[in-house]
Write an enzyme that holds these catalytic residues in place. Structure first.
Site, mmCIF file in Angstrom:
data_model
loop_
_atom_site.group_PDB
_atom_site.id
_atom_site.type_symbol
_atom_site.label_atom_id
_atom_site.label_comp_id
_atom_site.label_asym_id
_atom_site.label_seq_id
_atom_site.Cartn_x
_atom_site.Cartn_y
_atom_site.Cartn_z
ATOM 1 N N HIS A 27 0.837 -1.195 0.000
ATOM 2 C CA HIS A 27 0.000 0.000 0.000
ATOM 3 C C HIS A 27 0.873 1.247 0.000
ATOM 4 O O HIS A 27 1.827 1.343 0.760
ATOM 5 C CB HIS A 27 -0.901 0.024 1.240
ATOM 6 N N ASP A 66 -15.349 2.661 8.343
ATOM 7 C CA ASP A 66 -14.248 3.577 8.006
ATOM 8 C C ASP A 66 -14.730 4.667 7.055
ATOM 9 O O ASP A 66 -14.387 5.835 7.213
ATOM 10 C CB ASP A 66 -13.069 2.813 7.388
ATOM 11 N N ARG A 100 -14.755 12.771 9.865
ATOM 12 C CA ARG A 100 -13.488 13.419 10.229
ATOM 13 C C ARG A 100 -13.173 14.564 9.275
ATOM 14 O O ARG A 100 -12.629 15.591 9.674
ATOM 15 C CB ARG A 100 -12.356 12.383 10.208
ATOM 16 N N SER A 150 -7.507 3.570 9.804
ATOM 17 C CA SER A 150 -8.285 3.673 8.575
ATOM 18 C C SER A 150 -7.592 2.910 7.438
ATOM 19 O O SER A 150 -8.210 2.084 6.745
ATOM 20 C CB SER A 150 -8.452 5.158 8.231
ATOM 21 N N LYS A 156 -8.623 -1.208 5.791
ATOM 22 C CA LYS A 156 -8.942 -1.500 4.390
ATOM 23 C C LYS A 156 -8.070 -2.636 3.841
ATOM 24 O O LYS A 156 -8.533 -3.477 3.074
ATOM 25 C CB LYS A 156 -8.779 -0.232 3.542
HETATM 26 N N1 URA Z 1 -6.217 7.847 3.962
HETATM 27 C C1 URA Z 1 -7.057 6.966 4.527
HETATM 28 O O1 URA Z 1 -7.375 5.943 3.944
HETATM 29 N N2 URA Z 1 -7.551 7.232 5.746
HETATM 30 C C2 URA Z 1 -7.234 8.341 6.438
HETATM 31 O O2 URA Z 1 -7.715 8.508 7.540
HETATM 32 C C3 URA Z 1 -6.359 9.253 5.828
HETATM 33 C C4 URA Z 1 -5.862 8.980 4.591
#
Ligand code: URA
Ligand code: CA
Length: 435
Positions: free
Chosen positions: A82, A161, A168, A183, A187
């Protein structure tokens, strides 16, 4: 349990239990806890932080809020890579076939891009006929047969999320390391990763502008991984300037092909070998980093990695002839416009974010979620930070389908760079490792 007590506890700097975080996340996902209470909690987290255990609990609760991809019928350890997002980041296109050629399966769920340039799927769709609409069954058999597949994200992964990130975004609580770390990791875990290699970017073109912050984020993600049984390592890499030379979909595909032939830009090649080494070691394809790197270099020099790329493109319906002959079979822009240096000196900076926006303005990226993109357009750098330039030297070549846009982007590009009289050291590509 009362949400107000949970907020109060975090406000006072105390640690929430696994049960409290479960109550919060599942209650929020089901619509039982209102936005205003979750906002108050997020703001308390922003100021008070979270312990490593809380961060891991939050991550796993977000994973459990939705579907999880089951990759258990794929043989071997599934390692995902990632990147926290960069400009001209062509690493996934190179690493998929390269790591698969080294014997470690790559089962990648990918998305489309927003902003800057396209995502991995957009880049791959530069190949005529290429499709990422595979069923899970097709995806799994392709990884077992070939070692690599890329599927578009379907299903409802980590809905909590998505909901929390949206909240947020409008409550000034995005910039919290434990919230970002959970977060991102949620994923990857929901997408089925057994082990994770993170490329955390730092510099003006990155989400984490300061190196210390990037290291802190990497440490938080590595700590989550070790608590939830997904071994995670992170590389902190430079995003002051774009990675490689090409920015734009088909142009980056060609750059990936060059790199798989051993003829790619030095920085892109080095970052791919570094990330690939970690992927191969975590995936059990080599006993040491030295052996992994040797294996990857061998797969490039003997042509196996490039051949794997072609088989992968063809397996998903793409025109594989483009791998042998990109100039003939990849989309091509009509207008080629050179950007020349207006003075002599050292090219000191090429601001990655701004250069990404130049490519987007040419049509390579999306301004809104469903906007179409032009695969052919973008730009190719001829000089990078630290290079000496003379007045009139070509700094970059724009590939455009609209000459008016190209003229505007040419001016914008010159604003995005600085040329100094004194020599400047180029930014270091690999800044740190976190394991
Ligand atoms: N990218 C994400 O996937 N989550 C965040 O909280 C910030 C950047
Ligand atoms: Ca690139």
């Amino acid at each position: 349990m009362q949400m107000v007590e949970i907020i109060q506890k975090k406000r006072d700097g105390k640690e929430l239990s696994t049960e409290e975080l479960q109550y919060l996340v599942q209650g929020y996902a089901k619509g039982k806890i209102p936005d205003y209470q979750v906002s108050a909690w997020a703001m308390a987290v922003f100021f008070r932080g979270m312990s490593p255990q809380e961060t891991a609990d939050l991550t796993m609760e977000m994973v459990r809020s939705g579907e999880e991809v089951d990759l258990s019928s794929i043989r071997g350890i599934k390692v995902d890579k990632h990147s926290t997002g960069g400009v001209g980041d062509t690493t996934t296109l190179v690493l998929g076939p390269l790591v698969a050629a080294a014997g470690v399966p790559v089962a990648k769920l990918s998305g489309r891009g927003l902003g800057h340039t396209g995502g991995t799927i957009d880049k791959l769709e530069s190949f005529a006929g290429f499709s990422t609409s595979l069923t899970t069954g097709e995806f799994v058999s392709q990884v077992n047969d070939l070692g690599v597949a890329v599927m578009g994200q379907t299903g409802d992964l980590t809905p909590a999320d998505k909901q929390l990130y949206g909240l947020r975004d409008v409550t000034a609580t995005v910039d919290s390391i434990p919230l970002i770390a959970s977060s991102i990791m949620s994923k990857k875990i929901a997408a089925g990763a057994d082990a994770i290699v993170l490329d955390v970017k730092t510099g003006k073109g990155a989400f984490m502008k300061e190196e210390e912050k990037a290291v802190e984020l990497a440490q938080a993600m590595v700590a989550i991984g070790s608590r939830v049984g997904r071994q995670t390592v992170a590389v902190i890499s430079d995003m002051e300037q774009p990675l490689g030379l090409a920015v734009g979909n088909a142009l980056e595909v060609k750059e990936a092909i060059d790199t798989l032939k051993g003829q790619g830009p030095k920085d892109l090649t080095e970052l791919c070998l570094t990330l690939g080494t970690h992927m191969v070691v975590l995936g059990g394809g080599a006993d040491s980093p030295e052996e992994a790197r040797r294996l990857l270099e061998e797969k490039i020099s003997d042509g196996t990695a490039l051949a794997k790329f072609r088989s992968f493109i063809e397996a998903q319906g793409g025109d594989g002839r483009a791998v042998e002959n990109p100039d003939a079979y990849l989309p091509k822009a009509e207008h080629i416009v050179e950007v020349q240096a207006d003075r002599s000196g050292t090219l000191a900076t090429l601001e990655a974010g701004e250069i990404g926006l130049c490519a987007m303005q040419l049509g390579a990226g999306r301004e809104t979620k469903d906007a179409p993109i032009d695969h052919a357009v973008g730009l190719v750098l001829r000089k990078k930070a630290g290079d000496h330039v003379k007045t009139g030297d070509v700094l970059a070549v724009l590939h455009a389908n609209d000459p008016t846009k190209a003229q505007r982007v040419k001016e914008r590009f010159l604003q995005a760079i600085t040329i100094t009289e004194t020599p400047v050291e180029p930014p270091r590509l690999i800044r740190a490792f976190v394991t």
